[in-house]
Write a protein that holds these residues in place. Sequence first.
Motif, mmCIF file in Angstrom:
data_model
loop_
_atom_site.group_PDB
_atom_site.id
_atom_site.type_symbol
_atom_site.label_atom_id
_atom_site.label_comp_id
_atom_site.label_asym_id
_atom_site.label_seq_id
_atom_site.Cartn_x
_atom_site.Cartn_y
_atom_site.Cartn_z
ATOM 1 N N LYS B 77 0.856 -1.198 0.000
ATOM 2 C CA LYS B 77 0.000 0.000 0.000
ATOM 3 C C LYS B 77 0.888 1.243 0.000
ATOM 4 C CE LYS B 77 -4.378 -1.473 0.638
ATOM 5 N NZ LYS B 77 -4.499 -2.721 1.413
ATOM 6 N N ILE B 78 0.546 2.171 -0.871
ATOM 7 C CA ILE B 78 1.328 3.402 -0.956
ATOM 8 C C ILE B 78 0.732 4.441 -0.009
ATOM 9 C CG2 ILE B 78 2.019 5.287 -2.493
ATOM 10 C CD1 ILE B 78 1.851 3.143 -4.772
ATOM 11 N N HIS B 79 1.563 5.015 0.844
ATOM 12 C CA HIS B 79 1.071 5.986 1.818
ATOM 13 C C HIS B 79 1.250 7.421 1.347
ATOM 14 C CE1 HIS B 79 0.440 3.293 5.447
ATOM 15 N NE2 HIS B 79 0.836 2.489 4.472
ATOM 16 N N SER B 80 2.376 7.682 0.693
ATOM 17 C CA SER B 80 2.605 9.064 0.283
ATOM 18 C C SER B 80 3.625 9.109 -0.847
ATOM 19 C CB SER B 80 3.135 9.875 1.469
ATOM 20 O OG SER B 80 4.351 9.306 1.927
ATOM 21 N N VAL B 81 3.550 10.176 -1.631
ATOM 22 C CA VAL B 81 4.633 10.459 -2.575
ATOM 23 C C VAL B 81 5.059 11.897 -2.324
ATOM 24 C CG1 VAL B 81 4.004 8.851 -4.419
ATOM 25 C CG2 VAL B 81 2.958 11.107 -4.352
ATOM 26 N N TYR B 82 6.334 12.165 -2.479
ATOM 27 C CA TYR B 82 6.824 13.529 -2.274
ATOM 28 C C TYR B 82 8.087 13.725 -3.086
ATOM 29 C CZ TYR B 82 9.498 10.960 1.263
ATOM 30 O OH TYR B 82 10.289 10.044 1.914
ATOM 31 N N LYS B 83 8.369 14.998 -3.359
ATOM 32 C CA LYS B 83 9.461 15.309 -4.267
ATOM 33 C C LYS B 83 10.824 15.102 -3.609
ATOM 34 C CE LYS B 83 6.671 18.581 -6.819
ATOM 35 N NZ LYS B 83 6.391 19.984 -7.112
ATOM 36 N N MET B 84 11.826 14.971 -4.452
ATOM 37 C CA MET B 84 13.197 14.891 -3.963
ATOM 38 C C MET B 84 13.501 16.129 -3.123
ATOM 39 S SD MET B 84 15.085 12.385 -4.570
ATOM 40 C CE MET B 84 14.502 10.813 -5.162
ATOM 41 N N GLY B 85 14.192 15.913 -2.056
ATOM 42 C CA GLY B 85 14.559 17.046 -1.215
ATOM 43 C C GLY B 85 13.510 17.346 -0.158
ATOM 44 N N GLU B 86 12.304 16.778 -0.328
ATOM 45 C CA GLU B 86 11.267 17.010 0.693
ATOM 46 C C GLU B 86 11.331 15.908 1.750
ATOM 47 O OE1 GLU B 86 7.993 19.213 -2.204
ATOM 48 O OE2 GLU B 86 7.545 17.220 -1.394
ATOM 49 N N LYS B 87 10.723 16.213 2.871
ATOM 50 C CA LYS B 87 10.687 15.229 3.961
ATOM 51 C C LYS B 87 9.369 14.449 3.892
ATOM 52 C CE LYS B 87 14.152 16.285 7.048
ATOM 53 N NZ LYS B 87 14.793 17.468 6.489
ATOM 54 N N PRO B 88 9.397 13.183 4.296
ATOM 55 C CA PRO B 88 8.150 12.414 4.271
ATOM 56 C C PRO B 88 7.149 12.931 5.296
ATOM 57 C CG PRO B 88 9.884 11.167 5.377
ATOM 58 C CD PRO B 88 10.522 12.414 4.828
ATOM 59 N N GLU B 89 5.869 12.760 4.975
ATOM 60 C CA GLU B 89 4.846 13.058 5.985
ATOM 61 C C GLU B 89 4.948 11.995 7.060
ATOM 62 O OE1 GLU B 89 1.028 12.809 4.121
ATOM 63 O OE2 GLU B 89 1.773 13.855 2.353
ATOM 64 N N LYS B 90 4.843 12.405 8.270
ATOM 65 C CA LYS B 90 4.922 11.395 9.347
ATOM 66 C C LYS B 90 3.526 10.899 9.659
ATOM 67 C CE LYS B 90 9.271 10.950 10.046
ATOM 68 N NZ LYS B 90 9.930 9.697 9.709
#
Lengths: 1000, 90, 417
Positions: B77-90
């Motif tokens: 299951k995919i929880h999040s996608v985010y750009k390079m250099g960004e921090k993951p959502e916790k």
Amino acid sequence: MSNKFRLSTGGQINRTERISFKFNGKIFFGFKGDTLASALLANGVHLVGRSFKYHRPRGIFSSGAEETNALVQIINGKNKNDPNLRATQIEIFEGFNAESQNCWPTVNFDLGAINNLFSPIIPAGFYYKTFMWPANLWGKYEHFIRRAAGLGKSPTENDPDIYDHKYYHCDVLIVGAGPAGLSAANVAIKAGKKVLLVDERHHFGGDLSFAEEEITKINDLKPLDWIKKTYSELQNNKNIMILNRTSVAAYHNYNYLIMMQNLSDHLSEKEKKGKIRQRLWKVRAKKVILATGSIERPMVFDCNDRPGIMLSSAVRKYINYYGVKCGNNVVIFTNNDDAYETAISLHNRGVKIQAIVDIREQSNGTLPKKCNELGIKILWKNTIVYTEGYKKINKVHVMRLSNDNSSIIGNKLKIKCDLLCVSGGYTPAVHLFTQSGGKLIYNEEKYYFHPKSTSLNQISVGSCNGIFNLKKIIEETQTKTNEFLNLNHNEQLNITESKSGDFENIWLLPSDKVSGKTKPFVDYQNDTTANDIKLALREGYKSIEHVKRYTTTGMATDQGKIGNMHALGIVSKITNTKMGELGTTTFRPPYSPLTFGAIVGRNVKQFFDIVRKTPIHTWHEKHGAKFEDVGQWKRAWYYPNKNESMYEAVQRESKAARNDSGILDASTLGKIDIQGTDASEFLNRVYTNAWSKLAIGKCRYGLMLNDDGMVYDDGVTTRLGENHYIMTTTTGGAASVMNKLEDFLQTEWPELKVYLTSVTDHFATVSVCGPHSKKILEKVVKNVDFSDQNFPHMSFKEGLVDNIKCRVMRISFTGELSYEINIQSNYGQATWKKCMDAGKEFKITPYGTEAMHLLRAEKGFIIAGQETDGTITPIDLQMDWIISKKKYDFIGKRSLYRSDTMRENRKHLVGLLTDDPKEILEEGAQIVEEVKNKPPMDMLGHVTSSYYSPNLNKSIALAVIKNGKKLKGKKLFVPMPDKTIEVTVSDSVFLDKEGNRLNA
Amino acid sequence: MFIIKCPYCGDRDHSEFSYGGEAHIVRPKQPTELSDDQWAEYLFMRKNIKGLQYERWNHAHGCRRWFNMGRDTSNDKIHSVYKMGEKPEK
Amino acid sequence: MKNKYSIFSLIKNSFSFHENWQRAWRDPKPKPSYDVVIIGGGGHGLATAYYLAKEHSLKNIAVVEKGWIGGGNTGRNTTIIRSNYLWDASAGLYDHALKIWENLSQELNYNVMFSQRGVMNLAHNLHDVRELKRRTHANRLNGIDCEWLTTKQVKEFCPIINCSANIRYPVMGSTLQRRAGTARHDAVAWGYARGADSMGVDIIQNCEVKGIKRKGDSVEGLETTQGFIKTSKIGVAASGHSSIIANMAGLKLPIESKPLQALVSEPIKPIINTVVMSNAVHAYVSQSDKGELVIGAGTDSYVSYTQKGTHEIVEGTLNAILELYPIFSRLRMLRQWGGVVDICPDASPIISKTSIKGLYFNCGWGTGGFKATPGSGHLFAHTIAKDEPHALNAAFNINRFVSGNLVDEHGAAAVAH
């Protein structure tokens, strides 16, 4: 033979279209709409196959995809003789021909049945316990075991049929077009959703299509009339696509489903012509509604496998849907009310019911009551303990069950019959649900697993969800579908149906014999009995997966659709474990077997893989080139003249390239356009050498490493402008180098202003070499001063071929004076031809990759991937000069300073000369210092490249050898299977070490 | 058979993407100053998490951009996608 | 002592309707402490326990398995056994295993059906030819049987391979290792389990490890779903789940766990009598004794513990199968499944001590662990018992990722100019 078991009226077959077909060499006839099973039954044929292990006679058991006994081999040449098809699914056509399988010489007289006599000594897992002595005889034993095993035979010639793929996106996919699926579709289309409704059978309506019309009515319509009406209403809606003969094979996550549509197997050979056989659908559905129905269970008792023992619902289908009675004197054995519907259908069509044997004490349902009224004898609280009849059932033995159902009591009653209908209740078809990741829950009262939860994007409706009452099925499907799709569309239906849900279950029925003397089959095809399951448990194979693997129950071609629940039930009972805790074995895709051809679709033969051709390819073809596969590329390998061998051609081409002039198509080399203010810095980081000082208009060779320090790729990069470079890579490495560079740029060095574009396909590259190459180029390329002063080695100029701009690099992979013309692809061939014309007077000779490899080997130039293999550093290649000492870092640098990469005695690239200059080493041959009489021998390394050099008139080779740097002049040995070749380590540059020829 | 929401292109089929391993392993700025052990840690050692893993993906048959994704490797299951250099959502 | 399996014992037991067979292994509860605990009841783990008991005279051994024995990659692979590896270290390791395979049924008194029907590795381009010949020569000088077959000989040895020169990637030759073949995967786990159990090894199923207890740099025991078990030596043979155990002990491994799929066709009469592998077009196939074609697919590229892979991998594999065997087009896939394989960067395994005293790892077998089962167990047992590697697994230490002394068995990755 006549259709003596066909009723004179009724059924959905087309009685005006008579079809003749062959089975086991005999001619029969049936009607359009018959399956092979229904047509055979109409002709009184029950015995159609033999079981896997004991070769026991087996008959048609079911009416659908769950069939485990009636598997047949199609007879249709050597290329379309499908094995293992289910007689219950095959729709016959004129000229259809099939035979029984896994029997010899015939299904009636099968020598393999001798196994049945040995059955006492070959219980589950017997082969693990024997055939071990003498040790070397296993191969022989195995030979005979293999011949006895297997079912049908594989075609032996290539499949002439076409298969297709289709991608499909929809709002709602509904799997199964029974009453639940049709009801769900009815709701979904009202909301304007794009709906796909599929069913594996050729007809719609599921089991409702053969319900007894006297019992079931919907809005006062007979079941079939309601189905037809509903179907035609649906079909008129433009938002829905309805597919029959389409089986959903696999349910992957994110609602990705694979299904197979059978398009022409049911057509006659003539009608099949030009048509696609099967189509594989790849469906992405926003929502999925599973209405996959349920599968009737058999009962497990001694000799429950004889021909003439059939599922009750199947018998009902044959009589109501096909107008075929499966027998004349019938006993029905049941634990539920559903079988009474079969009894009524049979009775109403004139078939004699000898008795209904029911393990229940009683039933309050209306159907048993009705049977009573019809005068059908019902033996409550009784069980069948044995059946008689070798190739066809002729008698059942009935005894009364004890109060607690654990044993039998009283006297044995023997009833003559020619058909036994069994009904052990229904198992929801939850296969697709669990494939999608859904969890099951066991209903202890109703004895089945059903879906535990529904997800946001998927629901199960109807009997696959454990609902068996028609009224409930339709009402609940409507409600659930509305909720699921956020709609509000309900249609009140007036449904008459009178089945009650009372149901009692005994997984393994008691017997009057010691269990060791009985054969209560659980998996019919694999001949697994309840005793085998008990044996497995006794021996400690406790997990349900162990039981399955040890006894092979559930591993036959029906994948346990018939017997799995009983296997679980028996394990549960014996181990005293609740079914819910036991869990099921994993339902693996596909639900029904999936044709390899359909999975592959059109990607066969010339479409197996993309072919990449250079713009000059057709010229090579016309001039007799042989091609070499390099990745997906076709590269001209060599150009043999008439009667010339490859060796001769390569020798000629190589000589010509040095003595006169040669021309090579180098278009396949990877080309990456690099621009941006940080382009030089970028190159500094990706190559081992320094780039900042490379002047505009100059070229430089670079080695690229992996971060583990091993050589990854190489090539020449040219500085076109202040912030503009063009990099070349190896042919095979082009895509991965591009990926790697983009990766570093985007993720590690986002601060660099650099832009990469792959331009491999944009340019054709014509490489002209040899002492006359300059003169040829001067004739072909305008606006360039080719004097050495103006245009020295390792530099670049822009010029014109006719009026088309081109880039000319003076670089050399052969060691000769050499130029590469890079020109827009579509002018590639014209440029090549111009060079050929201009070179005529200089005996220009096209040479292929083989000569190119030879020429560069004479010069000791490496090929990444040939001299290197992912374990070689630049230092190993003796190319220390290419590692910049000044640069702070480059990809792979740190790894060069680990203990193992700094080791002195690593393998090094060296030259090898055979003592006999005529002797050519084999590439890949291993090199030793000391030859022993027999292996093992310590190997120093291997020959990476080896040729006979026509320019040096001797054999030359490159090799990587342990401590090679220090072994120059040393005599070593290459032990071949038939002889040992003596070699001497030499310098790796064999020709023109000074590089004079570059300026010839 | 995931559907991956590329931060630049939106929902696309998994077959358009290529995997790039564990995310947030930064290539050391000064590799020469690392011990062999530290370098091996960067080069080879991976958490290989069963559960929520942050990982790199490339929209190879699309915009060719790299980005990060949080995915549960125990059920895909995919929880999040985010750009390079960004921090993951916790 | 267990009763011996033979045709005579089968006949004898038939008189009592097979109701007197002994258990193949017991079903014990864990004792409070053991000398050695092996994590993972697959072939490798069970073999390790067997050899610890048999050759190192250790008495107090347990194998803990989170599910059922043989339920991981042991029961999910395509059962290919061969030893034709390139590098000396690998050849030594895998041929050690192959030699044990040759007498394993007799050793265990359990028929593992080791079938030496030969394994072919096909070459489809010049690069393949060069690399496979290199391997053939290396094998020969290492004393491992290996032959090079020309295209004509390929056709003779396995007539159903499409050897036409007109296919996309024509067959240009093949290696053949005749001693190689297949075995019955489940039987390997069960045979070792029965053998180990008879020497007193406790095989504890449904016992999942939840934590590893350390005291300083040594292990003290493990937390399991069946309680705490004290031990000073833990051997981990958990294949795809190795990293999870490592993380419990505060270690990281150079491993990624990826889906690997396989499939079988419906059973058919014998049609292919050997094992054929092709790396260039990614297909390998053999036929089980039951008659099913056993087809191995490739790995997906991403980490996943779901035991599921993508349809595209299966499709790609069957593309290649039909390219090489167009006659199989009408056969049907009966079942497909996936496993979780633990892949090392150099495609070679780890059989090694670790920085933690008493903690040993046997992992990283990637797609090829089944063939090594007996050898792996044998060498791992040695490593655990002696606290130092056997000469044959010394090269497979975990420290090679620091020194750079990898055993790269990818073959040459790049393609020629």
